[in-house]
Enzyme design. Structure first.
Site, PDB file in Angstrom:
ATOM      1  N   GLY A   5      42.895 -23.024 -31.297  1.00  0.00           N
ATOM      2  CA  GLY A   5      43.770 -22.507 -30.259  1.00  0.00           C
ATOM      3  C   GLY A   5      45.235 -22.817 -30.506  1.00  0.00           C
ATOM      4  O   GLY A   5      46.110 -21.999 -30.214  1.00  0.00           O
ATOM      5  N   THR A   6      45.530 -23.985 -31.052  1.00  0.00           N
ATOM      6  CA  THR A   6      46.923 -24.358 -31.305  1.00  0.00           C
ATOM      7  C   THR A   6      47.575 -23.406 -32.294  1.00  0.00           C
ATOM      8  O   THR A   6      48.702 -22.937 -32.073  1.00  0.00           O
ATOM      9  CB  THR A   6      47.006 -25.805 -31.813  1.00  0.00           C
ATOM     10  OG1 THR A   6      46.666 -26.695 -30.749  1.00  0.00           O
ATOM     11  CG2 THR A   6      48.403 -26.142 -32.314  1.00  0.00           C
ATOM     12  N   ASN A  43      44.669 -26.141 -18.128  1.00  0.00           N
ATOM     13  CA  ASN A  43      43.720 -27.056 -18.752  1.00  0.00           C
ATOM     14  C   ASN A  43      43.636 -28.404 -18.039  1.00  0.00           C
ATOM     15  O   ASN A  43      42.674 -29.152 -18.231  1.00  0.00           O
ATOM     16  CB  ASN A  43      44.094 -27.294 -20.223  1.00  0.00           C
ATOM     17  CG  ASN A  43      45.544 -27.694 -20.401  1.00  0.00           C
ATOM     18  OD1 ASN A  43      46.454 -26.939 -20.057  1.00  0.00           O
ATOM     19  ND2 ASN A  43      45.774 -28.872 -20.935  1.00  0.00           N
ATOM     20  N   GLN A  56      40.743 -22.068 -21.774  1.00  0.00           N
ATOM     21  CA  GLN A  56      39.874 -22.751 -20.818  1.00  0.00           C
ATOM     22  C   GLN A  56      39.073 -21.788 -19.949  1.00  0.00           C
ATOM     23  O   GLN A  56      38.116 -22.200 -19.286  1.00  0.00           O
ATOM     24  CB  GLN A  56      40.695 -23.680 -19.916  1.00  0.00           C
ATOM     25  CG  GLN A  56      41.367 -24.836 -20.639  1.00  0.00           C
ATOM     26  CD  GLN A  56      40.378 -25.835 -21.215  1.00  0.00           C
ATOM     27  OE1 GLN A  56      39.180 -25.790 -20.949  1.00  0.00           O
ATOM     28  NE2 GLN A  56      40.886 -26.754 -22.037  1.00  0.00           N
ATOM     29  N   HIS A  69      35.205 -23.895 -29.405  1.00  0.00           N
ATOM     30  CA  HIS A  69      34.762 -25.267 -29.131  1.00  0.00           C
ATOM     31  C   HIS A  69      34.919 -25.627 -27.655  1.00  0.00           C
ATOM     32  O   HIS A  69      34.462 -26.683 -27.218  1.00  0.00           O
ATOM     33  CB  HIS A  69      35.464 -26.272 -30.045  1.00  0.00           C
ATOM     34  CG  HIS A  69      36.846 -26.671 -29.652  1.00  0.00           C
ATOM     35  ND1 HIS A  69      37.114 -27.808 -28.932  1.00  0.00           N
ATOM     36  CD2 HIS A  69      38.049 -26.099 -29.912  1.00  0.00           C
ATOM     37  CE1 HIS A  69      38.426 -27.930 -28.759  1.00  0.00           C
ATOM     38  NE2 HIS A  69      39.009 -26.896 -29.335  1.00  0.00           N
ATOM     39  N   THR A  98      41.293 -17.551 -47.015  1.00  0.00           N
ATOM     40  CA  THR A  98      39.861 -17.253 -47.041  1.00  0.00           C
ATOM     41  C   THR A  98      39.231 -17.555 -45.691  1.00  0.00           C
ATOM     42  O   THR A  98      39.310 -18.676 -45.189  1.00  0.00           O
ATOM     43  CB  THR A  98      39.165 -18.093 -48.126  1.00  0.00           C
ATOM     44  OG1 THR A  98      39.757 -17.792 -49.392  1.00  0.00           O
ATOM     45  CG2 THR A  98      37.674 -17.786 -48.174  1.00  0.00           C
ATOM     46  N   CYS A 119      45.451 -32.863 -26.475  1.00  0.00           N
ATOM     47  CA  CYS A 119      46.515 -32.839 -27.475  1.00  0.00           C
ATOM     48  C   CYS A 119      47.651 -33.793 -27.127  1.00  0.00           C
ATOM     49  O   CYS A 119      48.518 -34.045 -27.952  1.00  0.00           O
ATOM     50  CB  CYS A 119      47.049 -31.421 -27.637  1.00  0.00           C
ATOM     51  SG  CYS A 119      45.855 -30.306 -28.396  1.00  0.00           S
TER      52      CYS A 119
END
Length: 382
Positions: free
Chosen positions: A74-75, A151, A179, A201, A237, A327
């Site tokens: 997400g970051t 969040n 979220q 995740h 990749t 974070c």
């Protein structure tokens, strides 16, 4: 250990791990390779991408083709949006005061590069001040970024109204929906956003992969170079295995949502009610209680109690929770989100975040409430 820190990350579903293990055994080939095995992996990657797009209500017809750019999480997706959307036009960038650090700190970088950044305030309920946005959009604007659900507090933002205003002014809107996916119904086209961030995740999928979903009319300037993968918007990749885990976890999240969403909300409400009874209604604050919220998130404050001392005490008591964004978990600074809401200092310094998942049980919720009550009372005596 009872885990109530699911906004940080969620345990991987068994079905997702099984799908990924099969992929690691049979689809490990580089999807950019020209041989048959590589092309088979490429087709499987495309299938996963198309399934994800369809499950999120994106347009994939010959008349319009929304795109999904895989990232490392997400970051990266948020950074790709902030630096890559609207870059070809002049004007200010508007972000809300309650965004994730991956938006706010990226915006700080834009400021250091000479771009005008304005931070949209929120009210004491944690909802953005829509009238301010409407006034600010009278100026040339290259991007607006407002998250779907916060969040830390779970408070939902009026994204359809914001997107309607942005479309009227022809300004791209980016929505961090990290979220929200798997907790509430999310349809990309219904939101009306130009771009949306998600990562599996947060809904029982793998870490190390995320995505930026792009409207078919949006131009994205890349931040990385060195390959033609993903239309050169994010070269490198791709991991077929992570994409398959992403696909399977999203499928499960959507399939289980009609039952899991109300169940998570009922458990959250039960947890808050139990805490009010055990700790005392005058001894705690439920932050964002009067606003629409994500069903699995509760931010509760115990004025007079140090939040970090409480989290450590709970850790020793076998409860895993947090003081806010993962974070920023290493920071002792108070939450920018709660500060932006104008909350009292003792509320901010005494707040913790409890976040559930579709795997959380009622006995776990009851035990968490009991352990929190015991820790709060013990810390108050001290």
């Amino acid at each position: 250990m009872i885990y109530v820190d699911n906004n940080a990350t969620t345990p991987m579903a068994v079905e997702v791990a099984q799908a990924m293990n099969q992929a690691y055994e049979s689809a490990f080939f580089n999807p950019a390779s020209q041989h048959q095995a590589g092309q088979k992996a490429h087709r499987r990657l495309d299938d996963a991408r198309e399934t994800i797009l369809n499950n999120l209500g994106a347009e994939t017809t010959r008349f319009a083709s929304d795109r999904l750019v895989f990232t490392s999480g997400g970051t990266e997706a948020n950074n790709l949006a902030v630096f890559g959307l609207g870059k070809q036009t002049a004007g200010q960038v508007i972000v809300s005061a309650i965004e994730h650090p991956s938006i706010l700190e990226a915006a700080d970088q834009l400021t250091s590069r000479g771009v005008k950044v304005r931070v949209l305030p929120v009210d004491d309920r944690g909802v953005v001040v829509f009238s301010e946005l409407e006034a600010w959009l009278a100026e040339p604007t290259r991007l607006v970024s407002v998250m779907l659900g916060n969040n830390e507090t779970g408070v939902l933002q009026p994204i359809p109204e914001i997107s309607a205003l942005c479309r009227q002014r022809k300004v791209p809107l980016h929505v961090d929906a990290v979220q929200g996916i798997g907790k509430i119904p999310v349809n990309f086209r219904d939101l009306g956003a130009s771009a949306m961030t998600l990562t599996p995740h947060k809904f029982h999928g793998p870490r190390g992969v995320g995505a930026l979903l792009l409207d078919d009319n949006v131009t994205l300037n890349p931040s990385m170079f060195g390959g033609s993968q993903q239309l050169a918007m994010r070269p490198g990749t791709e991991s077929v295995e992570l994409a398959i885990g992403f696909e399977r976890s999203l499928q499960l999240a959507i399939e289980t949502l009609p039952e899991a969403g109300p169940r998570m909300q009922a458990l959250r409400d039960r947890l808050e009610t139990l805490l009010l009874d055990l700790v005392g209604a005058n001894e705690m604050v439920i932050i964002g209680q009067d606003s629409p919220r994500l069903p699995h998130t509760s931010n509760v404050a115990f004025p007079g109690i140090d939040r970090q001392a409480l989290v450590m005490a709970l850790d020793m008591a076998g409860v895993a929770c947090s003081t806010g964004s993962a974070c920023a978990s290493g920071s002792s600074e108070p939450s920018p989100t709660l500060i932006a809401m104008g909350l009292a200092e003792d509320v901010i310094s005494g707040s913790i975040r409890l976040s559930l998942s579709r795997f959380t049980t009622e006995p776990e919720v009851d035990e968490v409430a009991s352990r929190i009550s015991n820790c709060v009372k013990r810390l108050r005596r001290r």
